[in-house]
Design a protein around this motif. Sequence first.
Motif, PDB file in Angstrom:
ATOM      1  N   ARG A  59      12.785 -30.041  -1.288  1.00  0.00           N
ATOM      2  CA  ARG A  59      13.013 -31.161  -0.371  1.00  0.00           C
ATOM      3  C   ARG A  59      14.455 -31.665  -0.510  1.00  0.00           C
ATOM      4  N   ASN A  60      14.984 -31.625  -1.724  1.00  0.00           N
ATOM      5  CA  ASN A  60      16.363 -32.029  -1.969  1.00  0.00           C
ATOM      6  C   ASN A  60      17.338 -31.150  -1.192  1.00  0.00           C
ATOM      7  N   MET A  61      17.148 -29.835  -1.245  1.00  0.00           N
ATOM      8  CA  MET A  61      18.043 -28.902  -0.565  1.00  0.00           C
ATOM      9  C   MET A  61      17.916 -29.022   0.948  1.00  0.00           C
ATOM     10  N   LEU A  62      16.709 -29.168   1.456  1.00  0.00           N
ATOM     11  CA  LEU A  62      16.520 -29.305   2.899  1.00  0.00           C
ATOM     12  C   LEU A  62      17.206 -30.557   3.431  1.00  0.00           C
ATOM     13  N   LYS A  63      17.135 -31.639   2.686  1.00  0.00           N
ATOM     14  CA  LYS A  63      17.808 -32.886   3.094  1.00  0.00           C
ATOM     15  C   LYS A  63      19.322 -32.685   3.118  1.00  0.00           C
ATOM     16  N   ARG A  64      19.871 -31.991   2.095  1.00  0.00           N
ATOM     17  CA  ARG A  64      21.317 -31.748   2.063  1.00  0.00           C
ATOM     18  C   ARG A  64      21.776 -30.887   3.226  1.00  0.00           C
ATOM     19  N   ARG A  65      20.889 -30.022   3.710  1.00  0.00           N
ATOM     20  CA  ARG A  65      21.235 -29.164   4.853  1.00  0.00           C
ATOM     21  C   ARG A  65      20.859 -29.799   6.185  1.00  0.00           C
ATOM     22  N   HIS A  66      20.536 -31.083   6.141  1.00  0.00           N
ATOM     23  CA  HIS A  66      20.280 -31.900   7.332  1.00  0.00           C
ATOM     24  C   HIS A  66      19.045 -31.484   8.118  1.00  0.00           C
ATOM     25  N   TYR A  67      18.027 -30.965   7.432  1.00  0.00           N
ATOM     26  CA  TYR A  67      16.741 -30.718   8.087  1.00  0.00           C
ATOM     27  C   TYR A  67      16.043 -32.058   8.254  1.00  0.00           C
ATOM     28  N   ASN A  68      15.278 -32.200   9.294  1.00  0.00           N
ATOM     29  CA  ASN A  68      14.586 -33.452   9.560  1.00  0.00           C
ATOM     30  C   ASN A  68      13.256 -33.468   8.799  1.00  0.00           C
ATOM     31  N   ILE A  69      13.305 -33.874   7.525  1.00  0.00           N
ATOM     32  CA  ILE A  69      12.099 -33.919   6.695  1.00  0.00           C
ATOM     33  C   ILE A  69      11.711 -35.354   6.354  1.00  0.00           C
ATOM     34  N   GLY A  70      12.397 -36.313   6.951  1.00  0.00           N
ATOM     35  CA  GLY A  70      12.122 -37.712   6.651  1.00  0.00           C
ATOM     36  C   GLY A  70      12.900 -38.176   5.434  1.00  0.00           C
ATOM     37  N   SER A  71      12.579 -39.363   4.980  1.00  0.00           N
ATOM     38  CA  SER A  71      13.332 -39.944   3.860  1.00  0.00           C
ATOM     39  C   SER A  71      12.625 -39.762   2.521  1.00  0.00           C
ATOM     40  N   ASN A  72      11.383 -39.298   2.522  1.00  0.00           N
ATOM     41  CA  ASN A  72      10.627 -39.128   1.289  1.00  0.00           C
ATOM     42  C   ASN A  72      10.963 -37.774   0.667  1.00  0.00           C
ATOM     43  N   LEU A  73      11.641 -37.795  -0.482  1.00  0.00           N
ATOM     44  CA  LEU A  73      12.012 -36.560  -1.181  1.00  0.00           C
ATOM     45  C   LEU A  73      11.135 -36.309  -2.401  1.00  0.00           C
ATOM     46  N   ASP A  74      10.029 -37.056  -2.521  1.00  0.00           N
ATOM     47  CA  ASP A  74       9.144 -36.934  -3.675  1.00  0.00           C
ATOM     48  C   ASP A  74       8.518 -35.545  -3.755  1.00  0.00           C
ATOM     49  N   CYS A  75       8.231 -35.127  -4.964  1.00  0.00           N
ATOM     50  CA  CYS A  75       7.600 -33.829  -5.218  1.00  0.00           C
ATOM     51  C   CYS A  75       6.190 -33.819  -4.626  1.00  0.00           C
ATOM     52  N   LEU A  76       5.904 -32.815  -3.823  1.00  0.00           N
ATOM     53  CA  LEU A  76       4.585 -32.697  -3.206  1.00  0.00           C
ATOM     54  C   LEU A  76       3.548 -32.111  -4.153  1.00  0.00           C
ATOM     55  N   LEU A  77       3.984 -31.368  -5.153  1.00  0.00           N
ATOM     56  CA  LEU A  77       3.036 -30.720  -6.063  1.00  0.00           C
ATOM     57  C   LEU A  77       2.417 -31.692  -7.058  1.00  0.00           C
ATOM     58  N   CYS A  78       3.224 -32.546  -7.658  1.00  0.00           N
ATOM     59  CA  CYS A  78       2.695 -33.451  -8.680  1.00  0.00           C
ATOM     60  C   CYS A  78       2.399 -34.846  -8.134  1.00  0.00           C
ATOM     61  N   GLY A  79       2.966 -35.177  -6.973  1.00  0.00           N
ATOM     62  CA  GLY A  79       2.694 -36.470  -6.365  1.00  0.00           C
ATOM     63  C   GLY A  79       3.439 -37.635  -6.999  1.00  0.00           C
ATOM     64  N   LEU A  80       4.283 -37.361  -7.975  1.00  0.00           N
ATOM     65  CA  LEU A  80       5.056 -38.429  -8.605  1.00  0.00           C
ATOM     66  C   LEU A  80       6.233 -38.804  -7.723  1.00  0.00           C
ATOM     67  N   HIS A  81       6.732 -39.999  -7.909  1.00  0.00           N
ATOM     68  CA  HIS A  81       7.898 -40.450  -7.146  1.00  0.00           C
ATOM     69  C   HIS A  81       9.172 -39.930  -7.809  1.00  0.00           C
ATOM     70  N   VAL A  82       9.292 -38.596  -7.825  1.00  0.00           N
ATOM     71  CA  VAL A  82      10.431 -37.907  -8.417  1.00  0.00           C
ATOM     72  C   VAL A  82      10.983 -36.972  -7.358  1.00  0.00           C
ATOM     73  N   GLU A  83      12.305 -36.941  -7.235  1.00  0.00           N
ATOM     74  CA  GLU A  83      12.929 -36.078  -6.243  1.00  0.00           C
ATOM     75  C   GLU A  83      12.625 -34.610  -6.531  1.00  0.00           C
ATOM     76  N   GLU A  84      12.207 -33.893  -5.489  1.00  0.00           N
ATOM     77  CA  GLU A  84      11.867 -32.482  -5.632  1.00  0.00           C
ATOM     78  C   GLU A  84      13.136 -31.636  -5.662  1.00  0.00           C
ATOM     79  N   THR A  85      13.533 -31.223  -6.865  1.00  0.00           N
ATOM     80  CA  THR A  85      14.699 -30.368  -7.075  1.00  0.00           C
ATOM     81  C   THR A  85      14.227 -29.091  -7.752  1.00  0.00           C
ATOM     82  N   VAL A  86      15.104 -28.108  -7.853  1.00  0.00           N
ATOM     83  CA  VAL A  86      14.757 -26.863  -8.545  1.00  0.00           C
ATOM     84  C   VAL A  86      14.375 -27.156  -9.992  1.00  0.00           C
TER      85      VAL A  86
END
Length: 70
Positions: A7-34
Amino acid sequence: SDRLNTRNMLKRRHYNIGSNLDCLLCGLHVEETVEHLFFHCTFSKECWWRLNICWATVGNRLDLVEQLKA
């Protein structure tokens, strides 16, 4: 190398994914990065544990992979 569509990379490349960058796998309010997906995500940790792989808790991703190879 920015090949995994986090989600972090998609946002940097200007994909329209909304403002929520939280990890979808664990559900925590942590930015989804590699780093999060491979080394810190609770879902991923469970998967690695089932494969009998335990990552160190500190270091960059290249160092962590090198340590695992040893």
